[in-house]
Design a protein around this motif. Sequence first.
Motif, mmCIF file in Angstrom:
data_model
loop_
_atom_site.group_PDB
_atom_site.id
_atom_site.type_symbol
_atom_site.label_atom_id
_atom_site.label_comp_id
_atom_site.label_asym_id
_atom_site.label_seq_id
_atom_site.Cartn_x
_atom_site.Cartn_y
_atom_site.Cartn_z
ATOM 1 N N ARG A 4 0.840 -1.195 0.000
ATOM 2 C CA ARG A 4 0.000 0.000 0.000
ATOM 3 C C ARG A 4 0.873 1.242 0.000
ATOM 4 O O ARG A 4 2.101 1.168 -0.021
ATOM 5 C CB ARG A 4 -0.913 -0.010 1.235
ATOM 6 C CG ARG A 4 -1.743 -1.283 1.370
ATOM 7 C CD ARG A 4 -2.892 -1.334 0.373
ATOM 8 N NE ARG A 4 -3.707 -2.512 0.587
ATOM 9 C CZ ARG A 4 -4.834 -2.765 -0.071
ATOM 10 N NH1 ARG A 4 -5.274 -1.939 -0.983
ATOM 11 N NH2 ARG A 4 -5.518 -3.866 0.178
ATOM 12 N N GLU A 284 1.392 -4.871 5.000
ATOM 13 C CA GLU A 284 1.227 -3.431 4.777
ATOM 14 C C GLU A 284 2.514 -2.701 5.156
ATOM 15 O O GLU A 284 2.993 -2.821 6.289
ATOM 16 C CB GLU A 284 0.069 -2.899 5.622
ATOM 17 C CG GLU A 284 -1.294 -3.451 5.232
ATOM 18 C CD GLU A 284 -1.995 -2.572 4.216
ATOM 19 O OE1 GLU A 284 -1.313 -1.766 3.554
ATOM 20 O OE2 GLU A 284 -3.226 -2.689 4.103
ATOM 21 N N GLU A 299 -6.476 2.032 7.760
ATOM 22 C CA GLU A 299 -5.875 0.737 7.429
ATOM 23 C C GLU A 299 -6.578 -0.396 8.175
ATOM 24 O O GLU A 299 -6.723 -1.506 7.637
ATOM 25 C CB GLU A 299 -4.390 0.745 7.768
ATOM 26 C CG GLU A 299 -3.565 1.701 6.933
ATOM 27 C CD GLU A 299 -3.502 3.113 7.490
ATOM 28 O OE1 GLU A 299 -2.687 3.910 6.987
ATOM 29 O OE2 GLU A 299 -4.266 3.432 8.439
ATOM 30 N N ARG A 302 -9.769 -1.111 6.317
ATOM 31 C CA ARG A 302 -9.517 -1.924 5.126
ATOM 32 C C ARG A 302 -9.342 -3.397 5.520
ATOM 33 O O ARG A 302 -9.884 -4.298 4.865
ATOM 34 C CB ARG A 302 -8.273 -1.399 4.420
ATOM 35 C CG ARG A 302 -7.933 -2.135 3.146
ATOM 36 C CD ARG A 302 -6.971 -1.325 2.303
ATOM 37 N NE ARG A 302 -5.682 -1.099 2.944
ATOM 38 C CZ ARG A 302 -5.111 0.098 3.094
ATOM 39 N NH1 ARG A 302 -5.721 1.193 2.698
ATOM 40 N NH2 ARG A 302 -3.933 0.207 3.659
ATOM 41 N N ARG A 305 -12.729 -4.971 6.308
ATOM 42 C CA ARG A 305 -13.492 -5.343 5.113
ATOM 43 C C ARG A 305 -12.946 -6.622 4.480
ATOM 44 O O ARG A 305 -13.709 -7.487 4.032
ATOM 45 C CB ARG A 305 -13.481 -4.185 4.109
ATOM 46 C CG ARG A 305 -14.280 -2.972 4.580
ATOM 47 C CD ARG A 305 -14.421 -1.931 3.498
ATOM 48 N NE ARG A 305 -13.157 -1.303 3.134
ATOM 49 C CZ ARG A 305 -12.627 -0.262 3.759
ATOM 50 N NH1 ARG A 305 -13.247 0.284 4.799
ATOM 51 N NH2 ARG A 305 -11.476 0.261 3.334
ATOM 52 N N GLN A 306 -11.629 -6.773 4.477
ATOM 53 C CA GLN A 306 -11.024 -8.008 3.961
ATOM 54 C C GLN A 306 -11.404 -9.193 4.841
ATOM 55 O O GLN A 306 -11.659 -10.299 4.338
ATOM 56 C CB GLN A 306 -9.507 -7.854 3.895
ATOM 57 C CG GLN A 306 -9.018 -6.878 2.841
ATOM 58 C CD GLN A 306 -7.528 -6.635 2.943
ATOM 59 O OE1 GLN A 306 -7.060 -5.891 3.817
ATOM 60 N NE2 GLN A 306 -6.766 -7.260 2.070
#
Length: 312
Positions: A4, A284, A299, A302, A305-306
């Motif tokens: 990222r 990351e 972060e 994110r 959601r994963q």
Amino acid sequence: MSARGVPSRRHQLLARAVPRVRRSRELDTEAAERARLERWHAGLDRSLPTRLVPRFERRFSVVTETLAAGDPVGAGFPAYVLTPRHLEPRRTVVYLHGGGFVAPIDPFHVRYAARLATRLHARVVLPDYPLAPEHSWRDSHEPVVELTARWLTEPEPVVLAGDSAGGGLALAIAEALRDRGGPQPSHLLLHSPWVDLTTSTPETESFSRRDPWLFLGKLRAYAAWWAGTPDDLARFEVSPALGELDGLPPALVFCGTRDTLAPGCRLLASRAEGTSWDLTYVEEPDLIHVYPLLPLVPEAGRAWRQTVAFLG
């Protein structure tokens, strides 16, 4: 492996604030650190710390099960079963908390467990295993394996999850369950797992120099205490990245590169490539230890959601 961009400003602020709040520092001597931890443990309140979950008592019920300790003179230890009051559980998550094997369940673990329970319609089982230096892996490994195996006899799927030391423990439990045969967890979810307590990966020292939170001297002491004997450091129950990886449940692993444990996570991902294990490794750049558990960080959002997409 994913990469990222520059970490968010909020992450950068927490990367400075969290180690200060946690009073993170290198140990003076192993003897002084052992004495400090033993004093702390003697006065610990081991009840479930729910203060970061609004209206916890209204939203969740908690049942406490006592597990027999592996130590024959041990008094046992609790496993808290957290269930949403107004949702029918569709699965069980057995969550092993982090803390270097020397710290108990903390409010951020309960906050994350409550979030998993609500979003996934799950009951979450939180074993509060005995801590080092007074205890080693032998006092909790088999009882937690047995606990997870009992939940695997239920019709709902079981997820094994954990962060840091608890992430390594979750992987070790999965390896033990695979070796037993019978029902297996549906998924593994590991946040910055501590999977190589030998710290044998050559990059460990250089990664540690950039880590504002974890200190290598402490990690080496904690690893020795958890192993109990140098001969046990490389056992799969202690360093599961060095164990057999074929036949494990699908796994999602998160790690940042400002983390002393990142080389061990990379070792795990590298060894998984030559096996049948379905491992998704998300790394990351410049993020700190267990970043998916940090509050209000993009972060972490994110990663959440994963996680939800992975667990389905």
